[in-house]
Scaffold this motif. Structure first.
Motif, short mmCIF file in Angstrom:
data_model
loop_
_atom_site.label_atom_id
_atom_site.label_comp_id
_atom_site.label_asym_id
_atom_site.label_seq_id
_atom_site.Cartn_x
_atom_site.Cartn_y
_atom_site.Cartn_z
N GLY A 149 0.85 -1.28 -0.20
CA GLY A 149 -0.22 -0.05 -0.08
C GLY A 149 0.89 1.28 -0.13
O GLY A 149 0.46 2.38 -0.44
N GLY A 150 2.21 1.30 0.58
CA GLY A 150 2.70 2.50 0.35
C GLY A 150 3.58 2.69 -0.65
O GLY A 150 4.29 3.79 -0.81
N LYS A 153 0.80 3.07 -5.45
CA LYS A 153 0.09 4.14 -6.26
C LYS A 153 1.07 4.63 -7.07
O LYS A 153 0.89 5.18 -8.03
CB LYS A 153 -0.78 5.02 -5.13
N ASN A 179 -1.04 10.93 -6.04
CA ASN A 179 0.08 10.45 -6.45
C ASN A 179 0.04 11.11 -7.90
O ASN A 179 -0.71 10.50 -8.66
CB ASN A 179 0.21 9.22 -6.47
N ASP A 260 6.98 7.75 -3.92
CA ASP A 260 5.73 7.22 -3.07
C ASP A 260 6.56 6.49 -1.73
O ASP A 260 6.15 6.89 -0.94
CB ASP A 260 5.00 6.04 -3.63
MG MG Z 1 1.11 6.13 -1.26
#
Ligand code: MG
Ligand code: ADP
Ligand code: MG
Length: 314
Positions: A149-150, A153, A179, A260
């Protein structure tokens, strides 16, 4: 007659928003193939979400987490091995093995603060060293589990930018829950969300083209328990929700995936250490707002403050 048609179509634009990846994804493109490019991007995002999400029980990642071993498709393997590199580049602050802590804290719903004993019990599961990659298979040691999840995106913003370029659109803005990837010949302004303001209110903007800007912060996904604020970013270093002096961290670069990862890491590490890890890397710059409205940049950033409640810290 073909010519008039073609010239006209150069200006065809397409903008679509869908709820995906647990956020709003807006893809905008201008040019002859805009519509086709946008729809291919959405297909790509959907496919990747099916493979990678920890919230989809039969995704490749969920099966890996369940059994501790799984063969992964090439793109997931690449993302997992890149994630291990980001862990070392961020001194352990970005770590996809935070999942057992994310579950313990229940970062989607936050119902209670875990005890110190529970955190201590969970810590041995944490650490990118618990991820072993050999050829196309991944093994998780010590009860580790992973959560992409980190960085997902960011990874997908890069993917979308590539698809847009493949279709030779004139310009495009890929916005995957904040993002951003901006493509085109002209500079555009990318506003940075005011961490203390309403959604859509910005405190300044970055100007550039063919770049990604990724912002992380605790201002959107958080909970308050016993009068204290808990955010959805976890410090793998102490097992707790990140409590640094960073209100929002924006990373600028060509690789949205890396941006990200570093945005999340800077929220964990705080302003001083955050600036340090960004400056140590080639290809990324940052704008960090601390909780007092002081704004720090890594150096080579075209950033302008527009909100009088913010001042420059460096
Ligand atoms: Mg993110
Ligand atoms: P966003 O949710 O807006 O994409 P981030 O990019 O900062 O925000 O990612 C936060 C998500 O990443 C969390 O929901 C969790 O799944 C995961 N995560 C939380 N802490 C970390 C961390 N220290 N390193 C890697 N991933 C993390
Ligand atoms: Mg991130």
């Amino acid at each position: 007659l073909i010519l008039t048609g073609a010239v006209f179509s150069q200006n065809v634009s397409c903008s679509e928003t869908k709820f995906m990846l647990d956020t709003y994804v807006t893809l905008t493109a201008r040019g002859f193939n805009a519509k086709k490019a946008v729809s291919e991007c959405f297909d790509e995002i959907k496919n990747f979400e099916q493979k990678s999400s920890v919230y989809i029980s039969d995704s490749e990642i969920s099966r890996l987490n369940e059994t501790g071993e799984n063969t992964l498709s090439d793109e997931l393997l690449r993302l997992v091995s890149n994630a291990k590199i980001y862990t070392s580049e961020t001194d352990g602050a970005f770590d996809i093995t935070v999942k057992p802590l994310a579950d313990l804290w229940n970062i989607k719903n936050f119902t209670r603060v875990p005890t110190e004993a529970e955190i201590a019990e969970t810590m041995p599961k944490i650490g990118a060293d618990n991820i072993e990659i050999s050829e196309n298979s991944v093994r998780l040691k010590n009860g580790a589990q992973i959560d992409l999840g980190g960085a997902a995106k960011g990874y997908l913003a890069d993917k979308c930018a590539q698809i847009m370029q493949k279709h030779r659109v004139k310009s495009a803005i890929c916005d995957l829950g904040g993002n951003i990837y901006a493509l085109g010949e002209k500079n555009i302004k990318i506003g940075l969300q005011n961490p203390n303001g309403a959604r859509g209110e910005y405190f300044g903007y970055i100007e550039g083209k063919n770049i990604s800007v990724v912002t992380s912060g605790g201002y959107e996904r958080f909970a308050e328990l016993d009068g204290k604020k808990y955010i959805h970013i976890i410090s793998p270093l102490n097992g707790k929700c990140a409590e640094s002096d960073v209100a929002s961290a924006s990373i600028i670069g060509k690789s949205s995936e890396k941006c990200d990862a570093f945005a999340t890491a800077v929220c964990v590490l705080g302003v001083e250490k955050g600036l340090e890890i960004v400056r140590a890397e080639d290809g990324i710059e940052c704008v960090i707002a601390d909780k007092n409205g002081c704004v720090y940049t890594s150096g080579n950033v075209n950033f302008k403050i527009t909100d009088e409640n913010f001042t420059r810290g460096n």
